[in-house]
Scaffold this active site. Structure first.
Site, short mmCIF file in Angstrom:
data_model
loop_
_atom_site.label_atom_id
_atom_site.label_comp_id
_atom_site.label_asym_id
_atom_site.label_seq_id
_atom_site.Cartn_x
_atom_site.Cartn_y
_atom_site.Cartn_z
N ALA A 62 0.81 -1.21 0.00
CA ALA A 62 0.00 0.00 0.00
C ALA A 62 0.85 1.26 0.00
O ALA A 62 0.47 2.27 -0.61
CB ALA A 62 -0.93 -0.01 1.22
N THR A 63 2.00 1.23 0.66
CA THR A 63 2.84 2.43 0.71
C THR A 63 3.34 2.79 -0.69
O THR A 63 3.36 3.97 -1.06
CB THR A 63 4.02 2.23 1.67
OG1 THR A 63 3.51 2.08 3.00
CG2 THR A 63 4.97 3.41 1.63
N ASN A 80 -6.76 3.45 10.75
CA ASN A 80 -6.07 2.23 11.17
C ASN A 80 -5.96 2.08 12.68
O ASN A 80 -5.80 0.98 13.20
CB ASN A 80 -4.68 2.16 10.54
CG ASN A 80 -3.80 3.33 10.94
OD1 ASN A 80 -4.22 4.48 10.87
ND2 ASN A 80 -2.58 3.05 11.37
N GLN A 132 -7.60 -0.65 5.59
CA GLN A 132 -8.27 -1.25 6.74
C GLN A 132 -9.73 -1.59 6.46
O GLN A 132 -10.31 -2.46 7.12
CB GLN A 132 -8.18 -0.31 7.95
CG GLN A 132 -6.77 -0.03 8.43
CD GLN A 132 -6.09 -1.26 9.02
OE1 GLN A 132 -6.71 -2.28 9.28
NE2 GLN A 132 -4.78 -1.16 9.21
N CYS A 168 2.98 0.72 12.27
CA CYS A 168 3.91 1.45 11.40
C CYS A 168 4.64 2.54 12.15
O CYS A 168 5.58 3.13 11.63
CB CYS A 168 3.15 2.06 10.22
SG CYS A 168 2.31 0.85 9.20
N SER A 170 -4.05 -3.39 0.45
CA SER A 170 -2.89 -4.11 0.96
C SER A 170 -3.25 -5.58 1.15
O SER A 170 -4.29 -5.90 1.72
CB SER A 170 -2.42 -3.52 2.28
OG SER A 170 -1.41 -4.30 2.88
N THR A 172 9.37 -7.60 -12.87
CA THR A 172 8.70 -8.89 -12.95
C THR A 172 7.76 -9.06 -11.75
O THR A 172 8.15 -8.85 -10.60
CB THR A 172 9.72 -10.04 -12.97
OG1 THR A 172 10.57 -9.87 -14.10
CG2 THR A 172 9.03 -11.39 -13.06
N HIS A 195 -1.62 -7.98 3.06
CA HIS A 195 -1.46 -8.61 4.38
C HIS A 195 -2.48 -8.14 5.41
O HIS A 195 -2.60 -8.73 6.49
CB HIS A 195 -0.03 -8.43 4.91
CG HIS A 195 0.30 -7.06 5.41
ND1 HIS A 195 0.31 -6.75 6.75
CD2 HIS A 195 0.67 -5.93 4.77
CE1 HIS A 195 0.67 -5.49 6.91
NE2 HIS A 195 0.88 -4.96 5.72
#
Length: 386
Positions: free
Chosen positions: A71-72, A155, A183, A329, A203, A242, A205
């Site tokens: 996401a960043t 978040n 989120q 984070c 994101s 790739t 994860h």
């Protein structure tokens, strides 16, 4: 603590789902998806199947999904003054973000610091729509358009923002609306085909997929930021390199599971409400931040009066329970979170975030209640002896 540990930190990262793990293992030996031979075409099919699942999570066209490393990276790509509209250049001169946004949004991406304006939020964590409207009314469009970028759900607090109103204000001002849906995806129903969203940031994860995969999802592919990573023609030239086939495969599997799991979020909300009831019973003076605003069904952000959040977090960890003192984070930070400051809680010594998921059990909630009771009792004993 004897026995298995208890994980209550889904907003930091959700546990890898079985389907995502299986998809990743099956794709680990995939060939280069840009190759034209049979092996390359098989890898391409894996990537495109995942793209369809990620698109379905937000009701988007798969052709408008661009995979990134997370996401960043997606936010950094989107928060740029330089875009294109077809083949024509498109310029944004100012970025408007919420003061309670995630650090990857608050950093402003490629905008100069003086070109980033933070829009205040209320004590409930909801963006001040009047302040945003006024800021956009002041926008000088002679050098470029306004870019409005904020989160769908916070978040730390889980507070859900009025995205429709934010997007409409951006559109009325002739600008573009980018929403960090990291989120929100898989926890509440969100759709890009509403007319007020230009881009979502996702994101892997956070929804049970692997780390190292994310996406930006557009309402169309006519208007796009210039490529951040340049080189080959992967992702239609929007993101060179790739593709990480295994991570993308896991992302796709997790997205499918998250979409199907939306029907079970009412049960997660009931567990969140049980956690809040427990906190209220043990700590009548506890503050649940954002409790009067619409919130994600899985998130509780609360302060223990007179106790630093980091101290309480360590105590929970020693009791075998994993939760957060704010955003993962920003771990290691000193003082209250920027989200609390934006909400006007300057005097709070931080807060604890409990974030749960479909796998969270009633037994785990009872263990949390027992640990909280012991932590509070110990604090009271120490205070009484002082």
């Amino acid at each position: 603590m004897a026995g298995p540990r208890i994980y209550l930190d889904y907003n930091a990262t959700a546990p890898l789902t079985a389907s995502a793990r299986q998809a990743m293992i099956a794709a680990l030996e995939a060939a280069n998806p840009s190759s034209v031979h049979a092996e390359g075409r098989a890898a391409r099919r894996i990537v495109e199947a995942a793209r369809r699942e990620v698109a379905a999570l937000v009701n988007a066209d798969p052709a408008h999904v661009v995979f990134t490393s997370g996401a960043t990276e997606a936010a950094t790509m989107l928060l740029s003054p330089d875009w294109t509209m077809g083949r024509a250049p498109l310029r944004f001169s100012r970025l408007y973000v919420s003061a309670a946004d995630h650090p990857c949004m608050l950093s402003g991406g490629h905008f100069a610091a003086e070109a980033v304006e933070k829009i205040p939020v209320g004590a409930d964590g909801v963006i001040d729509l009047a302040a945003l409207e006024q800021a956009l009314a002041r926008h000088d469009g002679t050098e470029g358009l306004p870019l409005v970028a904020t989160h769908v759900a916070n978040n730390e607090t889980g507070v859900i923002q009025p995205t429709a109103e934010i997007g409409r204000l951006a559109k009325t001002a002739g600008g573009v609306a980018v929403f960090d849906a990291v989120q929100a995806a898989g926890r509440i129903s969100i759709e890009i085909s509403t007319g007020y969203v230009d881009f979502f940031i996702l994101s892997s994860h956070k929804i049970g997929g692997p780390k190292g995969a994310g996406a930006l999802v557009g309402a169309s592919d006519l208007m796009m930021p210039r490529a951040l990573v340049k080189g080959g023609g992967q992702e239609k030239g929007h993101r060179a390199g790739t593709e990480n086939v295994a991570a993308i495969a896991g992302f796709g599997a997790a997205a499918r599971e998250a979409r199907l799991g939306l029907a079970e979020m009412a049960g997660v909300r009931a567990k969140r409400e049980r956690i809040e009831a427990v906190i209220g019973e043990i700590l009548p003076d506890a503050v649940v931040h954002g409790e009067r605003a619409p919130r994600l069904p899985n998130t509780v952000f609360f302060s223990i009066p007179g106790m630093k959040a980091e101290t309480a977090q360590i105590a929970f960890d020693l009791a075998g329970i994993a939760l957060s003192a704010g955003s993962a984070c920003s771990s290691g930070k000193v003082g209250p979170s920027h989200v609390l400051r934006a909400m006007g809680f300057e005097d709070q010594a931080g807060a604890l975030r409990v974030s749960i998921g479909l796998q969270t059990t009633e037994a785990e909630i009872e263990a949390f209640a027992e640990a909280l009771g012991k932590i509070v009792a110990k604090r009271r004993a120490v205070t009484a002896a002082a």
